[in-house]
Each structure stands twice: as C-alpha cells, then as structure tokens.
Enzyme design. Structure first.
Site, PDB file in Angstrom:
ATOM      1  N   ARG A   1     -10.453  -7.506   0.216  1.00  0.00           N
ATOM      2  CA  ARG A   1     -11.073  -6.819   1.044  1.00  0.00           C
ATOM      3  C   ARG A   1     -13.067  -7.232   0.827  1.00  0.00           C
ATOM      4  O   ARG A   1     -13.299  -7.713  -0.515  1.00  0.00           O
ATOM      5  CB  ARG A   1     -10.665  -5.741   0.316  1.00  0.00           C
TER       6      ARG A   1
ATOM      7  N   HIS B   1       3.990   3.162 -18.794  1.00  0.00           N
ATOM      8  CA  HIS B   1       5.170   3.677 -18.838  1.00  0.00           C
ATOM      9  C   HIS B   1       6.417   2.991 -19.142  1.00  0.00           C
ATOM     10  O   HIS B   1       7.138   3.466 -19.993  1.00  0.00           O
ATOM     11  CB  HIS B   1       5.156   4.444 -17.410  1.00  0.00           C
TER      12      HIS B   1
ATOM     13  N   ARG C   1      -3.260   5.667   7.495  1.00  0.00           N
ATOM     14  CA  ARG C   1      -2.393   5.763   8.638  1.00  0.00           C
ATOM     15  C   ARG C   1      -1.746   5.677   7.467  1.00  0.00           C
ATOM     16  O   ARG C   1      -1.421   4.622   6.262  1.00  0.00           O
ATOM     17  CB  ARG C   1      -2.259   4.714   9.516  1.00  0.00           C
TER      18      ARG C   1
ATOM     19  N   HIS D   1       8.831  -9.252   1.226  1.00  0.00           N
ATOM     20  CA  HIS D   1      10.725  -8.657  -0.001  1.00  0.00           C
ATOM     21  C   HIS D   1      11.327  -9.011   0.602  1.00  0.00           C
ATOM     22  O   HIS D   1      11.618  -9.509   1.423  1.00  0.00           O
ATOM     23  CB  HIS D   1      10.588  -6.945   0.313  1.00  0.00           C
TER      24      HIS D   1
ATOM     25  N   GLY E   1      -7.395   9.099   3.816  1.00  0.00           N
ATOM     26  CA  GLY E   1      -7.231   9.287   5.252  1.00  0.00           C
ATOM     27  C   GLY E   1      -6.868   8.627   6.679  1.00  0.00           C
ATOM     28  O   GLY E   1      -6.815   9.023   7.061  1.00  0.00           O
TER      29      GLY E   1
ATOM     30  N   HIS F   1       0.427 -20.589 -10.584  1.00  0.00           N
ATOM     31  CA  HIS F   1      -0.783 -20.486 -11.761  1.00  0.00           C
ATOM     32  C   HIS F   1      -1.521 -21.705 -11.196  1.00  0.00           C
ATOM     33  O   HIS F   1      -2.683 -21.710 -11.170  1.00  0.00           O
ATOM     34  CB  HIS F   1      -0.625 -20.132 -12.740  1.00  0.00           C
TER      35      HIS F   1
ATOM     36  N   HIS G   1       2.391 -10.414  -3.589  1.00  0.00           N
ATOM     37  CA  HIS G   1       1.899  -9.608  -3.095  1.00  0.00           C
ATOM     38  C   HIS G   1       0.210 -10.374  -2.787  1.00  0.00           C
ATOM     39  O   HIS G   1      -0.044 -11.192  -4.112  1.00  0.00           O
ATOM     40  CB  HIS G   1       1.366  -7.343  -3.471  1.00  0.00           C
TER      41      HIS G   1
ATOM     42  N   SER H   1      -3.755  -7.306   3.531  1.00  0.00           N
ATOM     43  CA  SER H   1      -2.797  -6.225   2.715  1.00  0.00           C
ATOM     44  C   SER H   1      -2.064  -6.555   2.703  1.00  0.00           C
ATOM     45  O   SER H   1      -1.618  -6.459   3.650  1.00  0.00           O
ATOM     46  CB  SER H   1      -2.801  -5.219   1.620  1.00  0.00           C
TER      47      SER H   1
END
Length: 304
Positions: A112, A177, A262, A98, A260, A147, A108, A94
């Site tokens: 996976r 939102h 890091r 920036h 859980g 694209h 980004h 991943s």
C-alpha cells in the site's frame, strides 16, 4: 523518477493484481476470478477479484483500491497523530488465499501507499505492507523456504531490513488474547519513506515480487496431500483465529471500515467456512499439538 510518482505506484499495483490473479488461476487449474469494480461515495474506488470453489482454493480474494478522503481515519493516524483531520489518498493491493487442503497454508499479503499534506502544505507519503503465512499442519522446510524468500527480497536493501521486518511481522500478527502468533510470520513494514521515494518504492516492489515465488512452491508440494474430516475440522477451527485477528486488530480492516470503504471488499479476507469450539485443546503429541508447541511463537527460522 520524481520525488513522488503516484502514477508509477498505481501502474505497478494494478499490474501486480493482474499478475497474481493470473498465476493463481494457473495454479488452481479450474476456477477463474470474478471481477467486481466499485466506486467509493467519498472518492475513488477499486476492483475486487474473487475466486471460489476451485481445485486448490476454496476462496481467494485479490483486491486493488485507490481511495480519497477529506479526513484520515483513526487507524491511519495511530502512529502519526499529527495527521489527524488531514485529507488523504491511499492505494494498495491486498489478498488472502484460503485453500481447501489443510496441508496448504492460508496466506495474506498487502502492499500500500499513503499520501497526505502537512500544515505547511508539504506532501507526506509512505509505503507499507508485507506477507505472512498461516499453516495448519506445518512443514519445517516450507517455513524455511518462506522466510528465505522474504530475506532474499530484503537483502539488497541492507542486512538489517529482514530482521527488522520479520520482528515487526511477529509482533503485529500476534493475538494477545490467545498468547500466540497467527502463523509463522514473514514480513511487515509501515511508514517507509526515509530512504526516499525511489528506494522505498523499490523495496516495496522487491517484497511484492517475491510473494508468488514464496507461496506457489508450497502449494505445489502440498496440494496432493491426503486429508480427512479430522484435518478439515482442525483447519476450520484454526481459521477462527484468522477471523479474530482481522476483526479485532488488523489496521487494514479498520482503515477500510473507518474510511467508508466497500464492506464486501474489506471483508473478503474472511474464510468462507469457519468454526469455533469452547475451550478446545489439542491432544498431547498429536500433529495438531505440533502447531501449537513448535510454530505459534516467534523463531529464527533461518538459524542465522
């Protein structure tokens, strides 16, 4: 190749992390990645690589993880409730980049692989991932190039793949939102296993291998574009949308926190500097308004 060659997936993802980091260092020309290896108490671990204060990148994070657990986190069973409570292993690469220059988009990418067992002890697995682009001062030709690279990655696997994954990306990276997309999209896919392991893995690799050819030409074209305080302040304001999406909606962030993982590695996707401003609106006809008016909604960028 066997039906599920997990070793081949891990080998590819580790090499992908190294390849991307090396290319980004070359593009930046100044900073180098810091390597941070870590272990997860519940099983597994990973390596986070962070580049900071470069010529191009204010912060770039490229992480690899391979973790195990006794119980699938809720974010991983959202579309597969029958797997709740099952043991799992997950691995992936991943990254979030920036840049300093507001004319270079943030980007980004994530690739996976998940594996778990069903009630009849049959292995269940799937691939997921994609890449997306978040410009602040967009250039139409950059978006078209982005694209086109995405489409080129998908086309060998069927004419329906790019439209499906593009739409999935537009819908996934949408801030409900705010009633706006996070950026100009790209590709997003999940639960990929129907073509079989070999084809699913090949499609994932094809998309991952197109990331650098999609992004680096944009960096090269915009890195010398002059900017001032106005552009920098707008960039920091728009970075706030990135934070909002990652902390409210992003399933990868939620998976890491729920499993859980890091915390420093999970949240390395957040920008090093950001700002919010109450009820801010762009001035009509301004370059900032161009982003809102013409780019923050789903479009057919290739005009097909």
């Amino acid at each position: 190749m066997s039906d599920t060659n997990i070793n081949a997936v891990e080998e590819y993802l580790r090499a992908l992390q190294m390849r991307i980091c090396s290319s980004l260092e070359d593009a930046d020309g100044k900073a180098r990645f810091r390597h941070d290896r870590w272990d997860r108490p519940g099983g597994g671990g990973g390596e986070s690589r962070i580049l900071s204060d470069g010529n191009i990148f204010e912060q770039a994070g490229v992480g690899f993880s391979h973790v195990f657990g006794d119980q699938m986190p809720p974010s991983a069973t959202q579309t597969r409730p029958e797997l709740a409570g099952k043991s799992f292993q997950a691995m992936g690469v991943s990254l979030v980049l920036h840049p300093y220059n507001p004319y270079i988009p943030t980007t980004h990418a994530n690739f996976r692989f998940f594996s778990t067992d069903s009630d009849d002890d049959q292995s269940i697995w799937w691939f997921g991932g994609g890449f997306d682009l978040t410009p602040y001062y967009p250039f139409h030709e950059d978006v078209v190039h982005w694209h086109q690279a995405a489409k080129d990655a998908c086309d060998p696997f069927g004419a329906d793949v790019y439209p499906e994954y593009k739409q999935w990306c537009d819908e996934y990276f949408y801030l409900k939102h705010r009633s706006e997309t996070r950026g100009v999209g790209g590709l997003f896919f999940d639960d990929l296993n129907k073509p079989g392991f070999e084809q699913s893995f090949a499609l994932t690799q094809s998309i991952a291998d197109r990331f650098l050819p999609a992004y680096l030409p944009i960096v090269s074209a915009r890195k010398k574009h002059k900017f001032g305080e106005r552009q920098r302040e707008f960039q920091l304001y728009r970075r706030g949308r990135y934070v909002e999406f990652n902390l409210i909606y992003d399933r990868g962030t939620l998976f890491g926190l729920q499993s859980g993982g890091r915390t420093e590695s999970i949240l390395m996707s957040l920008p090093p500097r950001v700002r919010w401003e109450y009820a801010w609106q762009p001035e009509a006809g301004s370059p900032e308004a161009d982003l809102y008016d013409n780019y923050l909604q789903a479009r057919d960028w290739l005009g097909g």
